[in-house]
Design an enzyme around this catalytic site. Structure first.
Site, PDB file in Angstrom:
ATOM      1  N   GLY A 186       0.741  -1.057   0.140  1.00 46.52           N
ATOM      2  CA  GLY A 186      -0.138  -0.100  -0.067  1.00 46.52           C
ATOM      3  C   GLY A 186       0.707   1.238  -0.010  1.00 46.52           C
ATOM      4  O   GLY A 186       1.938   1.275   0.334  1.00 46.52           O
ATOM      5  N   GLN A 233       2.629  10.016   1.824  1.00 50.15           N
ATOM      6  CA  GLN A 233       4.127   9.255   1.614  1.00 50.15           C
ATOM      7  C   GLN A 233       5.048   9.897   0.424  1.00 50.15           C
ATOM      8  O   GLN A 233       6.280   9.480   0.539  1.00 50.15           O
ATOM      9  CB  GLN A 233       4.021   7.906   1.699  1.00 50.15           C
ATOM     10  CG  GLN A 233       3.328   7.493   2.796  1.00 50.15           C
ATOM     11  CD  GLN A 233       3.394   5.652   2.870  1.00 50.15           C
ATOM     12  OE1 GLN A 233       2.053   5.228   2.389  1.00 50.15           O
ATOM     13  NE2 GLN A 233       4.187   5.190   3.203  1.00 50.15           N
ATOM     14  N   CYS A 288       6.030  -0.526   7.341  1.00 54.29           N
ATOM     15  CA  CYS A 288       5.753   0.880   6.353  1.00 54.29           C
ATOM     16  C   CYS A 288       6.939   1.397   5.747  1.00 54.29           C
ATOM     17  O   CYS A 288       7.995   1.384   5.951  1.00 54.29           O
ATOM     18  CB  CYS A 288       5.204   1.876   7.207  1.00 54.29           C
ATOM     19  SG  CYS A 288       4.754   3.414   6.664  1.00 54.29           S
ATOM     20  N   LEU A 289       6.672   1.535   4.295  1.00 57.76           N
ATOM     21  CA  LEU A 289       7.517   2.087   3.217  1.00 57.76           C
ATOM     22  C   LEU A 289       8.475   3.351   3.783  1.00 57.76           C
ATOM     23  O   LEU A 289       9.536   3.869   3.445  1.00 57.76           O
ATOM     24  CB  LEU A 289       7.073   2.213   1.815  1.00 57.76           C
ATOM     25  CG  LEU A 289       6.213   1.023   1.479  1.00 57.76           C
ATOM     26  CD1 LEU A 289       5.747   1.527  -0.036  1.00 57.76           C
ATOM     27  CD2 LEU A 289       7.510  -0.109   1.039  1.00 57.76           C
ATOM     28  N   HIS A 329      -4.104   0.759   7.579  1.00 55.94           N
ATOM     29  CA  HIS A 329      -2.719   1.374   7.500  1.00 55.94           C
ATOM     30  C   HIS A 329      -2.739   2.802   6.561  1.00 55.94           C
ATOM     31  O   HIS A 329      -2.106   3.854   7.249  1.00 55.94           O
ATOM     32  CB  HIS A 329      -1.611   0.476   7.208  1.00 55.94           C
ATOM     33  CG  HIS A 329      -0.357   1.044   7.065  1.00 55.94           C
ATOM     34  ND1 HIS A 329       0.605   0.641   8.346  1.00 55.94           N
ATOM     35  CD2 HIS A 329       0.374   1.895   6.335  1.00 55.94           C
ATOM     36  CE1 HIS A 329       1.802   1.274   7.965  1.00 55.94           C
ATOM     37  NE2 HIS A 329       1.672   2.058   6.771  1.00 55.94           N
ATOM     38  N   GLU A 330      -2.989   2.310   5.343  1.00 54.81           N
ATOM     39  CA  GLU A 330      -3.134   3.563   4.553  1.00 54.81           C
ATOM     40  C   GLU A 330      -4.051   4.808   4.777  1.00 54.81           C
ATOM     41  O   GLU A 330      -3.847   6.047   4.691  1.00 54.81           O
ATOM     42  CB  GLU A 330      -3.324   3.165   2.942  1.00 54.81           C
ATOM     43  CG  GLU A 330      -2.479   2.115   2.508  1.00 54.81           C
ATOM     44  CD  GLU A 330      -0.837   2.707   2.792  1.00 54.81           C
ATOM     45  OE1 GLU A 330      -0.555   3.739   2.848  1.00 54.81           O
ATOM     46  OE2 GLU A 330       0.029   1.577   2.816  1.00 54.81           O
ATOM     47  N   HIS A 354      -2.584   7.038   7.474  1.00 51.57           N
ATOM     48  CA  HIS A 354      -1.582   7.908   6.716  1.00 51.57           C
ATOM     49  C   HIS A 354      -2.335   9.042   6.231  1.00 51.57           C
ATOM     50  O   HIS A 354      -1.760  10.164   6.348  1.00 51.57           O
ATOM     51  CB  HIS A 354      -0.848   7.033   5.577  1.00 51.57           C
ATOM     52  CG  HIS A 354       0.395   6.501   5.800  1.00 51.57           C
ATOM     53  ND1 HIS A 354       1.380   7.145   6.470  1.00 51.57           N
ATOM     54  CD2 HIS A 354       0.764   5.315   5.526  1.00 51.57           C
ATOM     55  CE1 HIS A 354       2.634   6.268   6.495  1.00 51.57           C
ATOM     56  NE2 HIS A 354       1.990   4.989   5.984  1.00 51.57           N
TER      57      HIS A 354
END
Length: 166
Positions: free
Chosen positions: A46, A51, A96-97, A138-139, A142
């Site tokens: 995701g 981000q 997480c990225l 999660h997204e 964000h």
């Protein structure tokens, strides 16, 4: 399409709430296409617009339930997503990225139902279970300026996770 830089923890953009998308235009389509390429390059499940430095309610999530041996998991584009319903709970490692190399144990719903718009502005709903539900939550976090690290007690090096006790 172009690869976009993924912001890392500590960048103040990651802690700001995103604004709703009002225009479903070429500029949005370019953002979505760039995010898709960036997600694929990063090999994530995701990616949210904050981000990549854009404070708009836009996220991509792989629908892992649709993945088969013959077909990769499709990427779902979510514009202005809202969680409508949750069910159950599961605690698992999450990464997480924007925080590479570490994981934390986070409790998330086992199943979620989300409403969003597609790139043309049409409303749709989707359900996700397991890892897809986790990625959706999660997204969306964000988009609200929340990192998963606020939901866990401890972070672990992804290459040195503690043994699970039975």
């Amino acid at each position: 399409m172009a690869l976009r830089n993924i912001l890392k923890e500590g960048d103040p953009t990651l802690e700001k709430a995103s604004r709703n998308v009002e225009k479903f235009d070429e500029r949005l389509h370019i953002l979505l296409d760039d995010m898709r390429e960036t997600l694929a390059d990063a090999e994530g499940v995701g990616l949210a617009a904050p981000q990549v430095g854009v404070l708009r309610r836009v996220a991509l999530v792989l629908d892992l339930a649709q993945e088969t041996e013959e077909q990769d998991a499709p990427v779902v584009e979510l514009i202005n997503p809202v969680i409508l319903e949750t069910e159950g709970e599961i605690t698992a490692y999450e990464g997480c990225l924007s925080i590479p190399g570490v994981l934390g144990k986070v409790s998330r719903p086992m199943r979620v139902r989300v409403q969003a718009r597609d790139r043309t502005g049409v409303f749709f709903e989707m359900e996700g279970e397991g890892m897809t539900a986790r990625a959706l939550c999660h997204e969306i976090d964000h988009l609200d300026g929340q990192l998963y690290t606020r939901l866990c007690d401890q972070l672990y090096d992804k290459d040195n996770l503690p043994e699970e006790s039975e």
